[in-house]
Write an enzyme that holds these catalytic residues in place. Structure first.
Site, short mmCIF file in Angstrom:
data_model
loop_
_atom_site.label_atom_id
_atom_site.label_comp_id
_atom_site.label_asym_id
_atom_site.label_seq_id
_atom_site.Cartn_x
_atom_site.Cartn_y
_atom_site.Cartn_z
N HIS A 33 -66.63 63.66 13.66
CA HIS A 33 -65.81 64.20 12.57
C HIS A 33 -65.84 65.73 12.64
O HIS A 33 -66.85 66.33 12.98
CB HIS A 33 -66.33 63.72 11.21
N GLU A 86 -57.19 64.22 13.40
CA GLU A 86 -57.32 65.01 12.18
C GLU A 86 -57.22 66.50 12.51
O GLU A 86 -58.22 67.12 12.91
CB GLU A 86 -58.68 64.76 11.53
#
Ligand code: PGA
Length: 259
Positions: A98, A171
């Protein structure tokens, strides 16, 4: 997490909520929403300390995802959690790479590659996050995505049969978290998806590349979900802020079903 007709929604709770009792309430809301929207595959990634108490209260769905794991099995790695440890307290999938782990905790491509290898070895479904820092007009972001996808796909080189374990979350950093000003537009997302598919097709057949689920993450909410969910190639979303608000989460699900 397979590419089928169901839309995938992963709630990334990040370092929230602040107590286990609030986490349990939120978990109950996820259960209710999942039964109301069977066309959506709902999962959530709570902080590691909540994995065990939440997993012991749930049936098969929604799926519980660990936000972070380490690539070693055991030993002197203070503060880390192995895949087997996470699995033993109920994690059914793991998030790897992430952007907040990359940014605040120095997680680099090398360790992301090792985590992916370990997850393959452990047969653990994984959602691997990639995304550029900025969308520059010179197109440098294309190289960034290429490098990141190389890290993701290289460990599968001799293990193509394990590609079923992989979900990619795209993302872009400029659209993520509380400082983001906007989500990506549907057009931008579609052209990026085509780019990802093209890069993936250099590692495998285009048909195989198309079967790897691709999620979008970054400022997703009830207002923009209909546009984002209708982008061809996008199988679901990884949602941060809005995933903590049960009304907003339900609005997202409702608008996915309408789209
Ligand atoms: P956001 O976070 O929805 O709050 O932008 C997404 C993520 O970091 O996964």
């Amino acid at each position: 997490m397979k590419k089928d007709n169901r839309f995938i929604l992963v709630g990334n709770w990040k370092m929230n909520p602040q107590s286990l009792s609030e986490a349990k309430k939120l978990q109950r809301a996820y259960g209710r929403i999942q039964s109301k929207y069977p066309g959506i595959v709902l999962s959530y990634a709570p902080p590691t300390v909540y994995l065990s108490p939440l997993a012991s209260r749930t049936g098969k769905a929604p799926t519980i995802v660990a936000q972070n794991i380490f690539y070693e099995e055991e030993g002197a790695y203070t503060g880390e959690t192995s895949i087997e440890m996470a699995r033993s307290v109920g994690a059914q999938a793991v998030l790897i790479g992430h952007s907040e782990r990359r940014h605040y905790f120095g997680v680099d491509e090398k360790s992301i590659g090792k985590k992916i290898k370990k997850a393959i070895y452990e047969n653990m479904p994984m959602i691997v996050c990639i995304g550029e820092q900025e969308r520059d007009s010179a197109g440098e972001y294309i190289d960034v995505l290429e490098t990141q996808l190389n890290t993701v796909l290289a460990p599968f080189a001799n293990k193509k049969t394990k590609l079923g374990l992989l979900t990619i979350a795209y993302e872009p950093l400029w659209a993520i978290g509380s400082k983001a000003t906007r989500a990506i537009t549907a057009d931008e997302l579609f052209s990026t998806y085509l780019l990802l598919e093209k890069i993936m097709s250099t590692y495998m057949s285009t048909n195989r590349a198309k079967r790897i689920p691709v999620l979008y993450g970054g400022s997703v909410d009830g207002d923009n979900i209909a546009d984002l969910a209708s982008v061809p190639g996008i199988d679901g979303v990884l949602v941060g802020r809005a995933s903590l608000d049960k009304q907003e989460l339900e609005r997202i699900c409702k608008n996915v079903e309408k789209s």
